[in-house]
Design a protein around this motif. Sequence first.
Motif, PDB file in Angstrom:
ATOM      1  N   ASN A 196      47.124  42.459  34.701  1.00 25.40           N
ATOM      2  CA  ASN A 196      47.039  43.509  35.945  1.00 25.40           C
ATOM      3  C   ASN A 196      45.898  44.367  36.144  1.00 25.40           C
ATOM      4  N   VAL A 197      44.722  43.462  35.801  1.00 22.77           N
ATOM      5  CA  VAL A 197      43.418  44.219  36.186  1.00 22.77           C
ATOM      6  C   VAL A 197      43.060  43.864  37.551  1.00 22.77           C
ATOM      7  N   ALA A 198      42.666  44.932  38.311  1.00 22.28           N
ATOM      8  CA  ALA A 198      42.083  44.550  39.601  1.00 22.28           C
ATOM      9  C   ALA A 198      40.417  44.553  39.505  1.00 22.28           C
ATOM     10  N   HIS A 199      39.926  43.101  39.389  1.00 22.37           N
ATOM     11  CA  HIS A 199      38.694  42.922  39.164  1.00 22.37           C
ATOM     12  C   HIS A 199      37.684  43.094  40.235  1.00 22.37           C
ATOM     13  N   GLU A 200      38.242  43.079  41.437  1.00 21.65           N
ATOM     14  CA  GLU A 200      37.319  43.633  42.495  1.00 21.65           C
ATOM     15  C   GLU A 200      36.969  44.847  42.518  1.00 21.65           C
ATOM     16  N   VAL A 201      37.940  45.741  42.055  1.00 24.68           N
ATOM     17  CA  VAL A 201      37.835  47.249  41.946  1.00 24.68           C
ATOM     18  C   VAL A 201      36.875  47.347  40.680  1.00 24.68           C
ATOM     19  N   TYR A 202      36.948  46.734  39.585  1.00 24.70           N
ATOM     20  CA  TYR A 202      36.150  46.993  38.336  1.00 24.70           C
ATOM     21  C   TYR A 202      34.790  46.365  38.826  1.00 24.70           C
ATOM     22  N   GLU A 203      34.416  45.176  39.672  1.00 29.13           N
ATOM     23  CA  GLU A 203      33.065  44.784  39.676  1.00 29.13           C
ATOM     24  C   GLU A 203      32.483  45.747  40.794  1.00 29.13           C
ATOM     25  N   ALA A 204      33.129  46.350  41.726  1.00 33.66           N
ATOM     26  CA  ALA A 204      32.521  46.930  42.688  1.00 33.66           C
ATOM     27  C   ALA A 204      32.055  48.385  42.045  1.00 33.66           C
ATOM     28  N   SER A 205      32.784  48.919  41.150  1.00 32.67           N
ATOM     29  CA  SER A 205      32.406  50.203  40.333  1.00 32.67           C
ATOM     30  C   SER A 205      31.244  49.911  39.306  1.00 32.67           C
ATOM     31  N   GLY A 206      30.670  48.643  39.188  1.00 34.15           N
ATOM     32  CA  GLY A 206      29.434  48.612  38.249  1.00 34.15           C
ATOM     33  C   GLY A 206      29.797  47.372  37.381  1.00 34.15           C
ATOM     34  N   GLN A 238      43.636  33.028  33.708  1.00 29.86           N
ATOM     35  CA  GLN A 238      44.864  33.571  34.404  1.00 29.86           C
ATOM     36  C   GLN A 238      44.594  34.745  35.297  1.00 29.86           C
ATOM     37  N   PRO A 239      44.875  34.726  36.594  1.00 29.77           N
ATOM     38  CA  PRO A 239      44.562  35.615  37.238  1.00 29.77           C
ATOM     39  C   PRO A 239      45.016  37.222  36.984  1.00 29.77           C
ATOM     40  N   LYS A 240      43.925  38.197  37.207  1.00 35.60           N
ATOM     41  CA  LYS A 240      44.365  39.554  36.875  1.00 35.60           C
ATOM     42  C   LYS A 240      44.494  39.752  35.443  1.00 35.60           C
ATOM     43  N   CYS A 241      43.851  38.769  34.736  1.00 34.11           N
ATOM     44  CA  CYS A 241      43.935  39.096  33.138  1.00 34.11           C
ATOM     45  C   CYS A 241      42.329  39.176  32.578  1.00 34.11           C
ATOM     46  N   ILE A 242      42.318  39.824  31.518  1.00 36.59           N
ATOM     47  CA  ILE A 242      41.036  39.963  30.714  1.00 36.59           C
ATOM     48  C   ILE A 242      41.326  39.542  29.363  1.00 36.59           C
ATOM     49  N   SER A 243      40.262  39.352  28.535  1.00 32.49           N
ATOM     50  CA  SER A 243      40.181  38.884  27.005  1.00 32.49           C
ATOM     51  C   SER A 243      39.099  39.788  26.674  1.00 32.49           C
ATOM     52  N   THR A 244      39.146  40.480  25.515  1.00 38.53           N
ATOM     53  CA  THR A 244      38.331  41.171  24.938  1.00 38.53           C
ATOM     54  C   THR A 244      37.625  40.804  23.579  1.00 38.53           C
ATOM     55  N   VAL A 245      36.562  41.305  23.173  1.00 32.30           N
ATOM     56  CA  VAL A 245      35.859  41.253  21.972  1.00 32.30           C
ATOM     57  C   VAL A 245      35.382  42.869  21.746  1.00 32.30           C
ATOM     58  N   ALA A 246      36.086  43.492  21.369  1.00 32.29           N
ATOM     59  CA  ALA A 246      35.815  44.934  21.158  1.00 32.29           C
ATOM     60  C   ALA A 246      36.388  45.859  19.821  1.00 32.29           C
ATOM     61  N   VAL A 273      44.122  51.878  20.921  1.00 26.40           N
ATOM     62  CA  VAL A 273      43.051  52.940  21.445  1.00 26.40           C
ATOM     63  C   VAL A 273      42.362  52.458  22.663  1.00 26.40           C
ATOM     64  N   PHE A 274      41.855  51.228  22.493  1.00 24.55           N
ATOM     65  CA  PHE A 274      41.216  50.617  23.714  1.00 24.55           C
ATOM     66  C   PHE A 274      41.743  50.438  24.850  1.00 24.55           C
ATOM     67  N   GLU A 275      43.498  50.282  24.959  1.00 21.70           N
ATOM     68  CA  GLU A 275      44.240  50.045  25.947  1.00 21.70           C
ATOM     69  C   GLU A 275      44.390  51.457  26.664  1.00 21.70           C
ATOM     70  N   ASP A 276      44.328  52.557  25.988  1.00 21.85           N
ATOM     71  CA  ASP A 276      44.278  54.148  26.455  1.00 21.85           C
ATOM     72  C   ASP A 276      42.987  54.198  27.127  1.00 21.85           C
ATOM     73  N   ALA A 288      46.655  48.461  34.172  1.00 22.16           N
ATOM     74  CA  ALA A 288      46.648  47.229  33.246  1.00 22.16           C
ATOM     75  C   ALA A 288      47.331  47.518  31.968  1.00 22.16           C
ATOM     76  N   LYS A 289      47.793  46.708  31.078  1.00 18.75           N
ATOM     77  CA  LYS A 289      48.557  46.742  29.900  1.00 18.75           C
ATOM     78  C   LYS A 289      48.125  45.636  29.010  1.00 18.75           C
ATOM     79  N   ILE A 290      48.306  45.955  27.512  1.00 19.43           N
ATOM     80  CA  ILE A 290      48.048  44.772  26.680  1.00 19.43           C
ATOM     81  C   ILE A 290      49.183  43.696  27.033  1.00 19.43           C
TER      82      ILE A 290
END
Length: 452
Positions: A196-206, A238-246, A273-276, A288-290
Amino acid sequence: MTFKAAIVKTYQTDILVIGAGSAGATAAIAAAKGKYKVTLAERYGFPGGTSTQMLDTFYGFFTPSEVPKKIVGGIPDQIVNALNTSGNIFLRPNTYGAGTGVNYNPEKLKQVWDQFLVRSGVQLFYHTTLVGVEGIGETTSCVFFNKGYGFFKICAKRIIDASGDADYCHWAGIPYEKAGDLEAGQSMTTTFRMANVAHEVYEASGGKRMLKEKMAAAYKKGTHPLPRKEGSAHEMCQPKCISTVAVKVVDLDPLDVDGITKAEIEGRRQAFVFEDFFRAEVPGYENAKIIGLSHQIGVRETRRVYGEYRLKKEDCMTAQDFDDQIFLCGAPIEDHRKSENGGSETFWQYIPNGGTYGVPYGTIVPKDSFNTWVVGRCFSATHDAHASCRSMAQTMSMGQAAGIAAALSLDMDQNAKNIDIQKLQDTLLGLGAILQTPEKQANTSRDGWAKN
């Protein structure tokens, strides 16, 4: 009651591969192209190792240069093509410094590995853990544990150790260096995925730049107890999903039961902690949620076997070629280390001019062993060279070479050390492997890769 391990069953095979990660699965597929019985034992219930347990991107197929060069081929290409046919990949540009990434659906990849292994006629043992080695010689007996059988043996003429932690080599008494003994080992990472990540908002914000700034600010101010100042979060198939190496877990030994237990707990703690942090600070992540954590914490290095040749940093940074090279690497040194101020950051060092280096056959042949090959992250390399040559395209290439070498050694009654290198290289080329870049081919003879 006295414990006594009873061997309930014994299997015979020609080539035994231990570990079904990207290196081991490819090794088994390559070995099965010959006329020999190939057996693959894996401690989990699915193949792929890191490629399916914790990551979703193949790196190492391309150089991270301005004009990317494709430098890996053969069975690794076949795996990617199968994913592509099913609509489960896309290419990610060089956004984090490691070159173009081949992003895929890791759940589909489990099935793709299954399909290739089954079609190749590989005998599969999932949920099977190596617990000892006996009778090393022309035929070697490996002791495994499975809930159904208890303890049982697989006797093999040739062994490919693709366990990641060099488990076979450890039990067989083959020398190795343990990461952390001579210099600090790389950190461990629990990857996580968010929906449930809004990719377009994320990209538009930098996008990436904005995320880096916000992580650094949160780390400095302590608004969120992040373990590091920067990390990656990338779009998935998968649409609206992200994966991390954090997540970054340091100062714990992944081969120690207490250390790996604490690392697993700490990795999960950091993930949330990263989710918060993402939900509170990063535009597009408010809802978004894990939805998943890696099957286990990601371990970058433990045991590195001493081989007939040990890949060194100078080999990588001088774009070295070898007469017996079996694949190419163009990846930078990517060392996930603990920094002096307590945070854990990543050190990068690139091969000059977007170059590549060859990896010699001797790096997958353990010293003082005649029927064994070692592939994946336990191959023979120094800490720095390992930090470059550990991408999955390269580990698959190691497996491809080892599987063919094992079959050739049986064909020609040779041991691992005296294999016919030209025959091995010709077979690799016939599969579509890439052993040289086009610009180097002009200065090459078939008798020796690089003319001086």
